[in-house]
Design a protein around this motif. Sequence first.
Motif, PDB file in Angstrom:
ATOM      1  N   GLU A 182      21.207  15.005  -0.902  1.00 22.80           N
ATOM      2  CA  GLU A 182      20.347  14.093  -0.140  1.00 22.80           C
ATOM      3  C   GLU A 182      20.306  14.496   1.336  1.00 22.80           C
ATOM      4  O   GLU A 182      21.340  14.536   2.005  1.00 22.80           O
ATOM      5  CB  GLU A 182      20.871  12.666  -0.282  1.00 22.80           C
ATOM      6  CG  GLU A 182      20.085  11.630   0.477  1.00 22.80           C
ATOM      7  CD  GLU A 182      18.603  11.645   0.117  1.00 22.80           C
ATOM      8  OE1 GLU A 182      17.789  11.745   1.053  1.00 22.80           O
ATOM      9  OE2 GLU A 182      18.262  11.567  -1.084  1.00 22.80           O
ATOM     10  N   TYR A 185      18.297  10.276   3.466  1.00 25.45           N
ATOM     11  CA  TYR A 185      19.080   9.033   3.555  1.00 25.45           C
ATOM     12  C   TYR A 185      20.568   9.349   3.683  1.00 25.45           C
ATOM     13  O   TYR A 185      21.028  10.391   3.254  1.00 25.45           O
ATOM     14  CB  TYR A 185      18.851   8.171   2.308  1.00 25.45           C
ATOM     15  CG  TYR A 185      17.404   7.809   2.084  1.00 25.45           C
ATOM     16  CD1 TYR A 185      16.783   6.845   2.880  1.00 25.45           C
ATOM     17  CD2 TYR A 185      16.655   8.435   1.091  1.00 25.45           C
ATOM     18  CE1 TYR A 185      15.443   6.520   2.676  1.00 25.45           C
ATOM     19  CE2 TYR A 185      15.321   8.108   0.884  1.00 25.45           C
ATOM     20  CZ  TYR A 185      14.723   7.155   1.681  1.00 25.45           C
ATOM     21  OH  TYR A 185      13.401   6.833   1.484  1.00 25.45           O
ATOM     22  N   SER A 205      22.415   2.735  -1.264  1.00 22.76           N
ATOM     23  CA  SER A 205      22.336   4.003  -1.992  1.00 22.76           C
ATOM     24  C   SER A 205      21.226   4.019  -3.038  1.00 22.76           C
ATOM     25  O   SER A 205      20.880   5.083  -3.560  1.00 22.76           O
ATOM     26  CB  SER A 205      23.672   4.275  -2.695  1.00 22.76           C
ATOM     27  OG  SER A 205      23.828   3.430  -3.837  1.00 22.76           O
ATOM     28  N   ALA A 208      17.820   6.424  -2.565  1.00 22.78           N
ATOM     29  CA  ALA A 208      18.027   7.856  -2.790  1.00 22.78           C
ATOM     30  C   ALA A 208      18.272   8.141  -4.266  1.00 22.78           C
ATOM     31  O   ALA A 208      17.797   9.143  -4.815  1.00 22.78           O
ATOM     32  CB  ALA A 208      19.197   8.363  -1.950  1.00 22.78           C
ATOM     33  N   ALA A 212      16.131  10.610  -6.759  1.00 26.39           N
ATOM     34  CA  ALA A 212      16.787  11.682  -7.504  1.00 26.39           C
ATOM     35  C   ALA A 212      16.469  11.592  -8.996  1.00 26.39           C
ATOM     36  O   ALA A 212      16.174  12.606  -9.651  1.00 26.39           O
ATOM     37  CB  ALA A 212      18.295  11.626  -7.282  1.00 26.39           C
ATOM     38  N   VAL A 220      23.025  11.714  -6.527  1.00 23.87           N
ATOM     39  CA  VAL A 220      22.799  12.388  -5.246  1.00 23.87           C
ATOM     40  C   VAL A 220      24.140  12.777  -4.648  1.00 23.87           C
ATOM     41  O   VAL A 220      25.161  12.117  -4.876  1.00 23.87           O
ATOM     42  CB  VAL A 220      22.025  11.506  -4.247  1.00 23.87           C
ATOM     43  CG1 VAL A 220      20.663  11.151  -4.786  1.00 23.87           C
ATOM     44  CG2 VAL A 220      22.811  10.248  -3.902  1.00 23.87           C
ATOM     45  N   TRP A 222      25.903  12.902  -1.171  1.00 20.13           N
ATOM     46  CA  TRP A 222      25.732  12.375   0.178  1.00 20.13           C
ATOM     47  C   TRP A 222      26.340  13.320   1.210  1.00 20.13           C
ATOM     48  O   TRP A 222      27.449  13.799   1.035  1.00 20.13           O
ATOM     49  CB  TRP A 222      26.411  11.013   0.305  1.00 20.13           C
ATOM     50  CG  TRP A 222      25.865   9.974  -0.622  1.00 20.13           C
ATOM     51  CD1 TRP A 222      26.461   9.490  -1.751  1.00 20.13           C
ATOM     52  CD2 TRP A 222      24.616   9.301  -0.503  1.00 20.13           C
ATOM     53  NE1 TRP A 222      25.657   8.553  -2.340  1.00 20.13           N
ATOM     54  CE2 TRP A 222      24.510   8.413  -1.596  1.00 20.13           C
ATOM     55  CE3 TRP A 222      23.567   9.357   0.419  1.00 20.13           C
ATOM     56  CZ2 TRP A 222      23.417   7.582  -1.793  1.00 20.13           C
ATOM     57  CZ3 TRP A 222      22.463   8.528   0.224  1.00 20.13           C
ATOM     58  CH2 TRP A 222      22.399   7.658  -0.860  1.00 20.13           C
TER      59      TRP A 222
END
Length: 364
Positions: A182, A185, A205, A208, A212, A220, A222
């Motif tokens: 990601e 975000y 979350s 995102a 995905a 994702v 992070w």
Amino acid sequence: MGNMQISINESQERKTKPSTDGIAFGRNFTDHMFIADYTEGIGWHDHRIVPYEPITLDPSAVIFHYGQTVFEGLKAYRAKDGAIRLFRPEENFRRMNESCDRLCMPQIDEEDALKALKTLIKVERDWVPEAEGTSLYIRPYMIATEPHLGVAPSLTYKFIIILSPVGSYYKEGIAPVKILVENEYVRAVAGGTGAAKTAGNYAASLKAQAVAEKMGYSQVLWLDGVEKKYVEEVGSMNVFFKIDGEVITPALNGSILGGITRKSIIEMLQAWGTPVTERRISMEEIKTAQQEGRLDEAFGTGTAAVISPIGEFSWKGEAFTINGGQAGELSTKLYEELTGLQSGVKEDPFGWVTEIREEAAVRN
């Protein structure tokens, strides 16, 4: 919660237990739940096990408006000899208190919380499934209940524990997942609430994750919220990389949740003599290691899946595979060791498992 006495009011109507074959995670709940109330100036009181039922709250309760809530997740396992086993539950209640501190919520007595959990499980012992790979998921949580539309810590709270039987996470062996890195975000930043297990982190979350999934990815990855350069978590799990024989996981920096499974993996690797390091690691370093053939494995760790091997990353529009898209030797070994220890198939040299004896719960 010191010197806690628990009253037990058993349900007169019992639910039909679901088949654990293909059961959806977190959709079925047992007959009872534990509740304790907190009032400023009094402390925790009215500890009770009651039939599982809806909670009635004032529409202006602080939880609805200012998000004062924390939670935990752990499991109870049925061993081959019928004993019920908990995996490091004291670590969950310790972490819950750390989350409470960040959210200006009252501390729980960790020993009393464990006593409450054990008592609830004794009442619900028949709900702990026996089939291989199954377990009873445990969700302790706390919510702010004061009716008050003012931005200030609530003066009243509820601490609740609910239970949910769950099936095997992996039906046919541990399966590698595809991960989207990601870049837009962020999950959390140092100084925020990333190191606490609180609902807002998960709400933040979802966007995102939805993007995905539309692109065909399971989760994702992070990155840090400042430079968007360093790896933090994967989905709602901690993440590990094996590079040149060394296992690396991002260091806890104030924005990463310190997972119980993460901690256990590190301690297990150290006991095996496997090099393991907690430090910052960038996606650039990971990509370079993959290109040079030095990235052996990558995997996420958490309560639900225990170990989730990563078979592919997509970063800045370019996909690259890890270990040919297959589960690696180390992640497979860790999964087998941890699940074997949790279920009683393997010995517990670490003293991580707490057994719950099968005698009936004491009713007051």
